[in-house]
Design an enzyme around this catalytic site. Structure first.
Site, PDB file in Angstrom:
ATOM      1  N   HIS A  67      51.816 -15.796  24.947  1.00 17.30           N
ATOM      2  CA  HIS A  67      52.550 -16.222  26.038  1.00 17.30           C
ATOM      3  C   HIS A  67      52.013 -17.335  27.004  1.00 17.30           C
ATOM      4  O   HIS A  67      52.166 -18.220  27.392  1.00 17.30           O
ATOM      5  CB  HIS A  67      53.105 -15.204  26.880  1.00 17.30           C
ATOM      6  CG  HIS A  67      54.042 -15.472  28.035  1.00 17.30           C
ATOM      7  ND1 HIS A  67      55.244 -15.102  27.871  1.00 17.30           N
ATOM      8  CD2 HIS A  67      53.857 -16.034  29.103  1.00 17.30           C
ATOM      9  CE1 HIS A  67      56.009 -15.657  29.080  1.00 17.30           C
ATOM     10  NE2 HIS A  67      54.873 -16.112  29.808  1.00 17.30           N
ATOM     11  N   GLU A  68      50.470 -16.408  27.242  1.00 14.43           N
ATOM     12  CA  GLU A  68      49.863 -17.482  28.368  1.00 14.43           C
ATOM     13  C   GLU A  68      49.143 -18.738  27.707  1.00 14.43           C
ATOM     14  O   GLU A  68      48.964 -19.599  28.081  1.00 14.43           O
ATOM     15  CB  GLU A  68      48.887 -16.654  28.936  1.00 14.43           C
ATOM     16  CG  GLU A  68      49.552 -15.412  29.866  1.00 14.43           C
ATOM     17  CD  GLU A  68      50.214 -15.927  31.127  1.00 14.43           C
ATOM     18  OE1 GLU A  68      50.172 -17.034  31.500  1.00 14.43           O
ATOM     19  OE2 GLU A  68      51.287 -15.042  31.177  1.00 14.43           O
ATOM     20  N   HIS A  71      51.593 -21.692  27.586  1.00 15.75           N
ATOM     21  CA  HIS A  71      51.370 -22.355  28.856  1.00 15.75           C
ATOM     22  C   HIS A  71      50.319 -23.520  28.923  1.00 15.75           C
ATOM     23  O   HIS A  71      50.567 -24.283  29.367  1.00 15.75           O
ATOM     24  CB  HIS A  71      51.382 -21.336  30.100  1.00 15.75           C
ATOM     25  CG  HIS A  71      52.619 -20.526  30.421  1.00 15.75           C
ATOM     26  ND1 HIS A  71      53.832 -21.158  30.592  1.00 15.75           N
ATOM     27  CD2 HIS A  71      53.074 -19.202  30.541  1.00 15.75           C
ATOM     28  CE1 HIS A  71      54.735 -20.298  30.849  1.00 15.75           C
ATOM     29  NE2 HIS A  71      54.197 -19.035  30.847  1.00 15.75           N
TER      30      HIS A  71
END
Length: 379
Positions: A67-68, A71
């Site tokens: 998820h990170e 980003h």
């Protein structure tokens, strides 16, 4: 959020883990191994429950990391630097350098994280469905179903329109697009974060007081965190708006007094302390910064140990120093000032120290900007 352990780099971005991850990891592992899996799939061995819980917890945190990382990848493609990724108690955070340059970039950077969590959730959910259709009813099904459900829940929670969640960033992008005012958009998202935080605290306390378990306290803790983070974002947005257009060189203290890390604390107190008017002292080697010591750090050294303790031993570590260039926008530096506990940034040119920026420098710049706006308005 500072990382206590470094895991290496992914797509060129340093990845670290805060110690608080160990707490939530242990809670998840224990909750799955001692409660959920034994209740759902009885008559298995303790080792089987432990392995299933461990596998689910590890894969869950790998999903948080994905998820990170998403980003970070999209941020880099949209022209932003990424200082690092840190996993911690409430999930993870990708530390970006600067802000998105347009509502579209904000939308892409913020939206990719929940999308990745959604894809992961659908993937494991599909596997669980196929296993169930095939008649599999063991721990493997339980692990797949839990991973599918928790990642879908993570995607839904993160997309709630409230800062600092990804949904808050999406809300900011929408308001920014509609109004053309990024500061106003940030304030709207932060206020939404306040509302969500208060709702979670109220709901969590109600659940706890009605005897539904400690899960209510966990919800209240998340709400408290959201309120604190949203308040910080609003404050940073207002300060950033006041400092827009100001460079680091405009506020820094040039050519600060420095010292060698080999100097003992006793020598510093006896020969430098009263002659030095600032509260932070950069440590250098060959004109290059290698540390930063403050009076608070010196004060924490017992008097009987000052003769044998060097400044380097109590200084902010070289890896934790916040470095900036003179021409860098001050608004790009502000989010990084919290990376070192001392709240200062060292200004360098070609690796050589040329200045220092302290919280008092920032405060003076904000005051001058406010005074300038008042005088301009009063004309």
């Amino acid at each position: 959020m500072r990382a206590n352990f470094r895991l290496g780099k992914i797509v060129g971005v340093p990845v670290g883990v805060n110690w608080s991850v160990l707490v939530i990891f242990a809670l998840i592992w224990w909750g799955l191994s001692a409660n959920l899996f034994p209740e759902s799939y009885p008559d298995r061995s303790v080792v089987a429950y432990l392995l299933a819980g461990l596998t689910a917890a590890v894969v869950f945190f790998l999903g948080l990391l994905a998820h990170e990382v998403s980003h970070a990848v999209v941020a880099k493609r949209n022209g932003l630097g990424v200082q690092g990724i840190t996993l911690w108690l409430f999930g993870g955070v990708a530390e970006l350098r600067g802000e998105a340059r347009s509502p579209g970039a904000e939308l892409r950077i913020s939206g990719i994280g929940p999308l990745v969590s959604l894809i992961i959730g659908v993937f494991f959910g599909a596997i669980a469905t196929l296993l169930a259709l095939a008649g599999v009813q063991g721990l493997l099904l339980g692990v797949m179903a839990w991973l599918g459900g928790i990642n879908l829940l993570l995607a839904v929670f993160n997309i709630l329109p409230a800062a600092p969640l990804d949904g808050g960033r999406l809300l900011r992008a929408a308001v920014w697009k509609a109004t053309g005012d990024r500061t106003r958009a940030t304030v709207v998202a932060a206020r939404a974060g306040w509302i969500l935080g208060l709702a979670l605290i109220g709901f969590g306390l109600w659940r706890f007081l009605t005897g539904t378990g400690v899960g209510g306290l966990w919800l209240a803790l998340i709400g408290w965190f959201l309120i604190g983070a949203a308040t910080m974002e609003e404050r940073q947005a207002r300060v950033g708006n006041a400092l827009r257009g100001i460079r680091v060189a405009d506020v820094m203290t040039p050519q600060p007094q420095t010292a060698s890390g080999e100097l003992t604390v006793a020598d510093f107190v006896d020969n430098y302390l009263f002659a030095y008017r600032h509260t932070a002292l950069p440590l250098i080697e060959d004109d290059r910064p290698v540390g930063l010591v403050t009076l608070d750090r010196v004060r924490g050294v017992p008097s009987d140990e000052r003769g044998s303790t060097t400044l380097a031993a109590v200084a902010c570590r070289a890896d934790d120093l916040v470095l900036a260039s003179p021409d860098e926008p001050l608004t790009d530096l502000l989010p990084r000032l919290s990376d070192c506990a001392d709240g200062r940034a060292l200004v360098v040119t070609d690796g050589r120290l040329v200045g220092i920026v302290s919280p008092s420098d920032i405060s003076r710049a904000v005051q001058r900007s406010s005074m300038r706006d008042q005088l301009t308005t009063g004309r």
